[in-house]
Design a protein around this motif. Structure first.
Motif, PDB file in Angstrom:
ATOM      1  N   SER A   9       0.710  -1.261   0.046  1.00  0.00           N
ATOM      2  CA  SER A   9       0.110  -0.029  -0.121  1.00  0.00           C
ATOM      3  C   SER A   9       0.813   1.293   0.223  1.00  0.00           C
ATOM      4  O   SER A   9       0.584   2.140  -0.719  1.00  0.00           O
ATOM      5  CB  SER A   9      -0.977  -0.092   1.102  1.00  0.00           C
ATOM      6  N   HIS A  10       1.915   1.228   0.614  1.00  0.00           N
ATOM      7  CA  HIS A  10       3.022   2.401   0.760  1.00  0.00           C
ATOM      8  C   HIS A  10       3.580   2.475  -0.614  1.00  0.00           C
ATOM      9  O   HIS A  10       3.659   3.906  -1.334  1.00  0.00           O
ATOM     10  CB  HIS A  10       3.920   2.078   1.604  1.00  0.00           C
ATOM     11  N   LYS A  44       0.681   4.023  -2.672  1.00  0.00           N
ATOM     12  CA  LYS A  44       0.679   5.527  -2.145  1.00  0.00           C
ATOM     13  C   LYS A  44       1.574   6.322  -3.094  1.00  0.00           C
ATOM     14  O   LYS A  44       1.572   7.312  -3.361  1.00  0.00           O
ATOM     15  CB  LYS A  44       0.533   5.440  -0.922  1.00  0.00           C
ATOM     16  N   VAL A  52      -7.687   0.153   2.321  1.00  0.00           N
ATOM     17  CA  VAL A  52      -6.874   0.879   2.999  1.00  0.00           C
ATOM     18  C   VAL A  52      -6.674   2.377   2.433  1.00  0.00           C
ATOM     19  O   VAL A  52      -7.066   3.563   3.334  1.00  0.00           O
ATOM     20  CB  VAL A  52      -5.366   0.592   3.351  1.00  0.00           C
ATOM     21  N   LEU A  53      -6.356   2.457   1.184  1.00  0.00           N
ATOM     22  CA  LEU A  53      -6.104   3.929   0.785  1.00  0.00           C
ATOM     23  C   LEU A  53      -7.612   4.508   0.502  1.00  0.00           C
ATOM     24  O   LEU A  53      -7.419   5.813   0.808  1.00  0.00           O
ATOM     25  CB  LEU A  53      -5.590   3.610  -0.605  1.00  0.00           C
ATOM     26  N   LYS A 112      -8.148   5.867   4.009  1.00  0.00           N
ATOM     27  CA  LYS A 112      -7.536   6.989   4.567  1.00  0.00           C
ATOM     28  C   LYS A 112      -7.791   8.056   3.544  1.00  0.00           C
ATOM     29  O   LYS A 112      -7.103   9.217   3.745  1.00  0.00           O
ATOM     30  CB  LYS A 112      -6.208   6.549   4.376  1.00  0.00           C
ATOM     31  N   LYS A 113      -8.732   8.010   2.613  1.00  0.00           N
ATOM     32  CA  LYS A 113      -9.248   9.228   1.638  1.00  0.00           C
ATOM     33  C   LYS A 113      -7.774   9.588   0.739  1.00  0.00           C
ATOM     34  O   LYS A 113      -8.030  10.587   0.329  1.00  0.00           O
ATOM     35  CB  LYS A 113      -9.576  10.333   2.198  1.00  0.00           C
ATOM     36  N   LEU A 114      -7.187   8.441   0.342  1.00  0.00           N
ATOM     37  CA  LEU A 114      -6.174   8.629  -0.594  1.00  0.00           C
ATOM     38  C   LEU A 114      -6.434   8.300  -1.997  1.00  0.00           C
ATOM     39  O   LEU A 114      -5.815   8.782  -3.077  1.00  0.00           O
ATOM     40  CB  LEU A 114      -4.942   7.946  -0.076  1.00  0.00           C
ATOM     41  N   ASN A 126     -15.595  -0.472   2.033  1.00  0.00           N
ATOM     42  CA  ASN A 126     -14.900   0.304   0.993  1.00  0.00           C
ATOM     43  C   ASN A 126     -15.044   0.275  -0.515  1.00  0.00           C
ATOM     44  O   ASN A 126     -14.884   1.255  -1.463  1.00  0.00           O
ATOM     45  CB  ASN A 126     -13.567   0.272   1.421  1.00  0.00           C
TER      46      ASN A 126
END
Length: 321
Positions: free
Chosen positions: A28-29, A32, A59-60, A63-65, A97
């Motif tokens: 995920s990093h 991102k 997850v993204l 986190k609203k990414l 999500n």
């Protein structure tokens, strides 16, 4: 998310689950970073499998990414009973999500809606499809040409086919594409087959080689006797060439194997029933060129990539609007 994570850790092996989560965090990093560097707009985030990447995208989204995402769902990534623990990790978090889940079969769509009724409005069905490579060579002989394509592990039940071939009286040439942990065992079992049975183990090959081989060689029947399935692309490819199919009623297989395309067996088919079906192939309608034309027509109507992926895009665009 934290609550879901700790619940999962407590119910499952903590070390294994923690290691799994670390891998997801790392991926995920990376995603991102790619999003921030690419500065992309008007993107549809899409996971082909409803598993790890669906969790990462969740997850993204959490986190609203990213604004949202969609996902396909097939077999192992869809049915809880396919998981060793009987439950797919972070399923509810994914469902909360994701914008839409596109099951590749009606069976999968029904399963998700019944199992997770709270999210049923998110679930849709959209068949996969394959490109048109034309019909395969039709040059029948007195030897039955069988084709199978699969990884060689227990749920594919290739051992059952080998056992059935022991009792087949007609001449058979069996060609298998794929390898795996049971390759040596399957080869050893097949070495004990009677002289009227010939086996060709082709191993793992690139899809282009596989499709060219199928197109340029005659095969009477494609066989799939897997215990579990989503809706097999290998069967879609087989019927695109006009090859009749014998398969077990697993997952969404009944939606592609029917009176128009071949024979659907009970999932718990036994050796005797399978061997009798193989033995009687040349006395059935499946051996006729007219039936192969019918198989091909069913593919054109239901599993053509041109048709199905155009419809898939329309569904996505409609949901965006």
């Amino acid at each position: 998310m934290k609550e879901n994570f700790f619940k999962t850790c407590l119910k499952n092996n903590f070390k294994q689950t923690f290691s799994y989560l670390l891998r997801l965090i790392f991926k995920s990093h990376l995603l991102k970073e790619w999003i921030s560097k690419s500065n992309v707009n008007d993107v549809i985030y899409y996971s082909y499998w409803f598993d790890d990447w669906a969790t990462i995208l969740s997850v993204l989204k959490f986190k609203k990414l990213i604004p949202d995402f969609i996902s396909r769902a097939h077999g192992f990534d869809l049915y809880n009973y396919r998981s060793n623990s009987g439950k797919i990790k972070f399923r509810k978090f994914q469902l909360e999500n994701v914008r839409n889940i596109f099951a590749v079969s009606k069976d999968g769509e029904a399963y998700l809606k019944q199992t997770f009724p709270k999210y049923k409005e998110k679930v849709m069905q959209s068949y996969l499809g394959t490109r048109d490579f034309g019909v395969s060579l039709f040059k029948p002989t007195k030897t039955l040409k069988i084709l199978t394509i699969s990884n060689l592990y227990h749920l594919k039940r290739i051992q059952l086919l080998v056992e059935a071939l022991k009792y087949v009286r007609i001449n058979v040439e069996w060609t298998h594409f794929g390898d795996g942990e049971l390759l040596d065992e399957i080869k050893n079992l097949s070495s004990e087959l009677p002289k009227n049975i010939t086996c060709n183990f082709m191993g793992h090959r690139a899809n282009k080689f596989l499709l060219n081989h199928i197109k340029n060689h005659h095969f009477d029947v494609f066989i799939n006797i897997s215990k579990f399935e989503g809706l097999p692309v290998s069967i879609i490819e087989a019927i695109s060439f006009g090859i009749p199919v014998f398969a077990t009623d697993a997952g969404g297989t009944k939606e592609i194997v029917n009176s128009f395309t071949g024979m659907l067996f009970k999932n718990d088919i036994d050796v005797k029933s399978l061997s009798l079906s193989i033995d009687s192939f040349f006395d059935s309608e499946f051996a006729q060129s007219e039936f192969r034309f019918q198989v091909r027509e069913f593919w054109l109507e239901n599993f053509s990539a041109d048709k199905n992926y155009t419809n898939f895009l329309k569904k996505i665009i409609f949901r965006i609007r």
